[in-house]
Design a protein around this motif. Sequence first.
Motif, PDB file in Angstrom:
ATOM      1  N   VAL A   5       0.959  -1.232   0.007  1.00 33.28           N
ATOM      2  CA  VAL A   5      -0.124   0.105   0.001  1.00 33.28           C
ATOM      3  C   VAL A   5       1.024   1.210   0.067  1.00 33.28           C
ATOM      4  CG1 VAL A   5      -1.649   1.291   1.462  1.00 33.28           C
ATOM      5  CG2 VAL A   5      -1.939  -1.170   1.121  1.00 33.28           C
ATOM      6  N   GLU A   6       2.049   1.096   0.758  1.00 29.69           N
ATOM      7  CA  GLU A   6       2.828   2.498   0.860  1.00 29.69           C
ATOM      8  C   GLU A   6       3.569   2.846  -0.617  1.00 29.69           C
ATOM      9  OE1 GLU A   6       5.723   1.316   3.617  1.00 29.69           O
ATOM     10  OE2 GLU A   6       4.604   1.997   5.339  1.00 29.69           O
ATOM     11  N   LYS A   7       3.478   1.804  -1.320  1.00 27.60           N
ATOM     12  CA  LYS A   7       3.882   2.068  -2.975  1.00 27.60           C
ATOM     13  C   LYS A   7       3.073   3.131  -3.701  1.00 27.60           C
ATOM     14  CE  LYS A   7       6.740  -1.926  -3.352  1.00 27.60           C
ATOM     15  NZ  LYS A   7       6.991  -3.435  -3.854  1.00 27.60           N
ATOM     16  N   MET A   8       1.759   3.189  -3.279  1.00 23.40           N
ATOM     17  CA  MET A   8       0.844   3.869  -3.919  1.00 23.40           C
ATOM     18  C   MET A   8       0.710   5.398  -3.340  1.00 23.40           C
ATOM     19  SD  MET A   8      -2.812   1.686  -3.154  1.00 23.40           S
ATOM     20  CE  MET A   8      -2.852  -0.038  -3.419  1.00 23.40           C
ATOM     21  N   SER A   9       0.166   6.310  -4.219  1.00 19.42           N
ATOM     22  CA  SER A   9       0.233   7.653  -3.871  1.00 19.42           C
ATOM     23  C   SER A   9      -0.610   8.011  -2.697  1.00 19.42           C
ATOM     24  CB  SER A   9      -0.216   8.374  -5.170  1.00 19.42           C
ATOM     25  OG  SER A   9      -1.408   8.212  -5.318  1.00 19.42           O
ATOM     26  N   ASP A  12      -4.479   7.650  -3.983  1.00 20.48           N
ATOM     27  CA  ASP A  12      -4.786   6.322  -4.333  1.00 20.48           C
ATOM     28  C   ASP A  12      -4.846   5.300  -3.157  1.00 20.48           C
ATOM     29  OD1 ASP A  12      -4.709   6.767  -7.033  1.00 20.48           O
ATOM     30  OD2 ASP A  12      -2.483   5.864  -7.471  1.00 20.48           O
ATOM     31  N   GLN A  13      -3.875   5.546  -2.221  1.00 16.04           N
ATOM     32  CA  GLN A  13      -4.304   4.874  -0.661  1.00 16.04           C
ATOM     33  C   GLN A  13      -5.683   5.087  -0.031  1.00 16.04           C
ATOM     34  OE1 GLN A  13      -1.038   5.590   1.982  1.00 16.04           O
ATOM     35  NE2 GLN A  13       0.636   5.358   0.437  1.00 16.04           N
ATOM     36  N   THR A  14      -6.075   6.433  -0.103  1.00 16.57           N
ATOM     37  CA  THR A  14      -7.399   6.731   0.217  1.00 16.57           C
ATOM     38  C   THR A  14      -8.367   6.166  -0.283  1.00 16.57           C
ATOM     39  OG1 THR A  14      -6.472   8.806   1.306  1.00 16.57           O
ATOM     40  CG2 THR A  14      -8.752   8.735   0.950  1.00 16.57           C
ATOM     41  N   THR A  15      -8.177   5.923  -1.818  1.00 17.60           N
ATOM     42  CA  THR A  15      -9.272   5.460  -2.492  1.00 17.60           C
ATOM     43  C   THR A  15      -9.381   4.061  -2.340  1.00 17.60           C
ATOM     44  OG1 THR A  15      -8.995   7.363  -4.113  1.00 17.60           O
ATOM     45  CG2 THR A  15     -10.210   5.312  -4.754  1.00 17.60           C
ATOM     46  N   PHE A  16      -8.250   3.274  -2.207  1.00 13.18           N
ATOM     47  CA  PHE A  16      -7.841   2.053  -2.178  1.00 13.18           C
ATOM     48  C   PHE A  16      -8.671   1.408  -0.896  1.00 13.18           C
ATOM     49  CE2 PHE A  16      -5.783  -1.942  -1.025  1.00 13.18           C
ATOM     50  CZ  PHE A  16      -6.019  -2.901  -1.903  1.00 13.18           C
ATOM     51  N   ALA A  17      -8.282   2.066   0.019  1.00  7.34           N
ATOM     52  CA  ALA A  17      -8.664   1.575   1.623  1.00  7.34           C
ATOM     53  C   ALA A  17     -10.232   1.991   1.433  1.00  7.34           C
ATOM     54  CB  ALA A  17      -8.012   2.568   2.510  1.00  7.34           C
ATOM     55  N   ARG A  18     -10.770   2.970   0.894  1.00  9.85           N
ATOM     56  CA  ARG A  18     -12.418   3.275   1.015  1.00  9.85           C
ATOM     57  C   ARG A  18     -12.949   2.036   0.393  1.00  9.85           C
ATOM     58  NH1 ARG A  18     -15.039   5.595  -2.477  1.00  9.85           N
ATOM     59  NH2 ARG A  18     -13.523   6.911  -3.327  1.00  9.85           N
ATOM     60  N   LYS A  19     -12.364   1.902  -0.789  1.00  9.62           N
ATOM     61  CA  LYS A  19     -13.058   0.895  -1.549  1.00  9.62           C
ATOM     62  C   LYS A  19     -13.198  -0.502  -1.137  1.00  9.62           C
ATOM     63  CE  LYS A  19     -13.204   3.245  -6.177  1.00  9.62           C
ATOM     64  NZ  LYS A  19     -12.419   3.258  -7.569  1.00  9.62           N
TER      65      LYS A  19
END
Length: 86
Positions: A5-9, A12-19
């Motif tokens: 996850v740290e490799k994401m911007s 993108d981390q926020t969106t990925f975590a929410r989804k």
Amino acid sequence: LEKWVEKMSESDQTTFARKNYFPENIDLGFKTFMTFFQKRKELLKNELKNVLALTNEKPSEALAEWNDRDERIEPQEIRIAGEPTE
């Protein structure tokens, strides 16, 4: 998971975590994975109940009978490779 996850911007981390129903303010490291897993499982279970509820009434008794099934599962010991056992 944390390193991936740290490799994401940050956005993108926020969106990925929410989804993907990541609980807020939970460390994604290996040592706290079970806490993350339990809290995420609760979020997913609540979302599933919301999706399956076709009315504003309480969930049916059929759903209620599933609520305690997780408590009947024996917790598993987590071992890290290379660490001595007690």
